[in-house]
Design an enzyme around this catalytic site. Structure first.
Site, PDB file in Angstrom:
ATOM      1  N   PRO A 183       0.823  -1.218   0.000  1.00 20.64           N
ATOM      2  CA  PRO A 183       0.000   0.000   0.000  1.00 20.64           C
ATOM      3  C   PRO A 183       0.858   1.269   0.000  1.00 20.64           C
ATOM      4  CG  PRO A 183      -0.878  -1.617   1.536  1.00 20.64           C
ATOM      5  CD  PRO A 183       0.453  -2.142   1.088  1.00 20.64           C
ATOM      6  N   TYR A 184       2.014   1.224   0.685  1.00 14.36           N
ATOM      7  CA  TYR A 184       2.939   2.367   0.647  1.00 14.36           C
ATOM      8  C   TYR A 184       3.317   2.697  -0.799  1.00 14.36           C
ATOM      9  CZ  TYR A 184       7.593   4.587   0.686  1.00 14.36           C
ATOM     10  OH  TYR A 184       8.673   5.409   0.439  1.00 14.36           O
ATOM     11  N   GLY A 185       3.693   1.654  -1.556  1.00 18.24           N
ATOM     12  CA  GLY A 185       4.084   1.852  -2.958  1.00 18.24           C
ATOM     13  C   GLY A 185       2.957   2.460  -3.772  1.00 18.24           C
TER      14      GLY A 185
ATOM     15  N   THR B  37       0.684   4.531  -2.640  1.00 20.48           N
ATOM     16  CA  THR B  37       0.562   5.974  -2.344  1.00 20.48           C
ATOM     17  C   THR B  37       1.714   6.761  -2.968  1.00 20.48           C
ATOM     18  OG1 THR B  37       1.697   5.790  -0.191  1.00 20.48           O
ATOM     19  CG2 THR B  37      -0.715   5.630  -0.182  1.00 20.48           C
TER      20      THR B  37
END
Ligand code: NAD
Length: 315
Positions: A149-151, A153
């Site tokens: 999920p970081y990637g 964003t």
């Protein structure tokens, strides 16, 4: 030249702001001191900067920053602020990633859109946009497929920047950093944890089989790439890989750390973590062509510098 460095109290932002001041820039640093790691460490990161007349700190969240006051007269915004970390981006903490990575970037872009002379934005993107890339070394033309999920964003914020570039002429460049290391590295990152454990004689957790690999980048090379991207004529509207230029496995890194520190690791093997890419490796020919970027610090030299810093911090 006047610059804003967002995330100025963090690992990369503090080094970048110091370099800018050394190069004669007036720098406004913005940071809201998120609680991801302790405030005292970030205050320490700012210690050298706080005594410089060319540096001032604005403590605020980018989402509510007074852009109309901050942006006039600024030529470049080095946008480093984010909620970093792939493993911490699942579950309830995704809200933090959305806020600090996407909403914060949107706020900055809106601010830039409404000033008479929009500054150039150099955005700290990430190799995590690629996920498990189908081509190694990975060129920027590889379809991005984040595995965390970081990637997602980081990629969304990058794309948002390019939408503001195309729609409103806000000049945006995205630098896709590949795993950055060096003094002041974030305490959640592997090199930081490993070197601290070596200092203290503690056991380290190794996730996966150790054959996973990364293209590691020393902090001074990241700073150089940012300075180049601030002025390079062909950089606007582009995403550019920035890395150390060599792909090394986790086991090779651990062996190098033992060599540099003259100590031995105690290891605990744990399963691979969801959100971690198996391999990352950058094709940096585009950054070389457009920025003149060439990594200058090899892994042994960079690790030696980081080990000295880690030892001094632990004392
Ligand atoms: N360190 C790496 O290996 C790496 C790799 C790829 C990309 N990046 C990117 O580089 C940038 C810097 O990473 P870092 O390792 O220095 O992280 P860091 O956590 O040390 O620094 C980020 C700083 O931003 C601040 N911040 C976060 N959200 C904010 C907001 N809404 N308003 C104001 N300040 C805010 C935090 O308080 C922190 O001081 C990030 O954008 C990250 O995604 C880092």
């Amino acid at each position: 030249m006047r610059a804003i460095v967002t995330g100025t109290a963090g690992f990369i932002g503090s080094h970048l702001a110091e370099a800018l001041v050394q190069h004669g820039w007036q720098v406004v640093g913005i940071d809201c001191f998120t609680p991801f790691y302790e405030r005292a460490r970030k205050v320490q990161n700012l210690r050298q900067l706080q005594s410089q007349a060319a540096f001032s700190l604005v403590e605020c969240d980018l989402v509510d920053a007074p852009w109309a006051d901050l942006l006039p007269g600024v030529q470049v915004v080095f946008h480093q602020a984010a909620q970093a970390g792939t493993r911490s981006s699942w579950g309830a903490q995704f809200a933090d990633h959305l806020h600090h990575n996407l909403l914060a970037t949107q706020s900055l872009l809106e601010g830039c859109r409404h000033v008479a002379q929009p500054p150039r934005i150099v955005y700290a993107s990430s190799s995590s946009v690629y996920g498990d890339a189908e081509t190694l070394p990975t060129p920027e033309t590889t379809p991005p497929r984040p595995v965390s999920p970081y990637g997602i964003t980081k990629l969304s914020a990058e794309q948002l920047g390019f939408v503001y570039h195309r729609s409103f002429g806000v000049p945006v460049t995205a630098l896709r950093y590949f795993t950055v290391y060096g003094p002041r590295q974030r305490p959640d990152m592997a090199f930081h944890r490993f070197l601290k454990a070596l200092s203290r004689g503690e056991t380290i957790d190794v996730y996966g089989d150790g054959a996973q690999s990364r293209d590691f980048t020393f902090i001074s090379d990241i700073v150089t790439a940012n300075l180049q991207a601030a002025v390079a004529p062909g950089a606007v509207g582009e995403a550019l890989n920035i890395s150390g230029g060599t792909q090394v496995s986790l086991y090779e890194v651990l062996a190098m750390m033992e060599e540099v520190s003259h100590r031995r690791f105690e290891r605990r093997q744990l399963p691979a973590q969801p959100g971690d890419a198996r391999h990352t490796g950058a094709d940096i020919s585009k950054a070389s062509r457009i920025l003149g970027y060439r990594p200058a610090v090899g892994l042994t030299e960079g690790l030696t510098t980081m080990w000295d810093w880690s030892e001094a911090w632990e004392r």
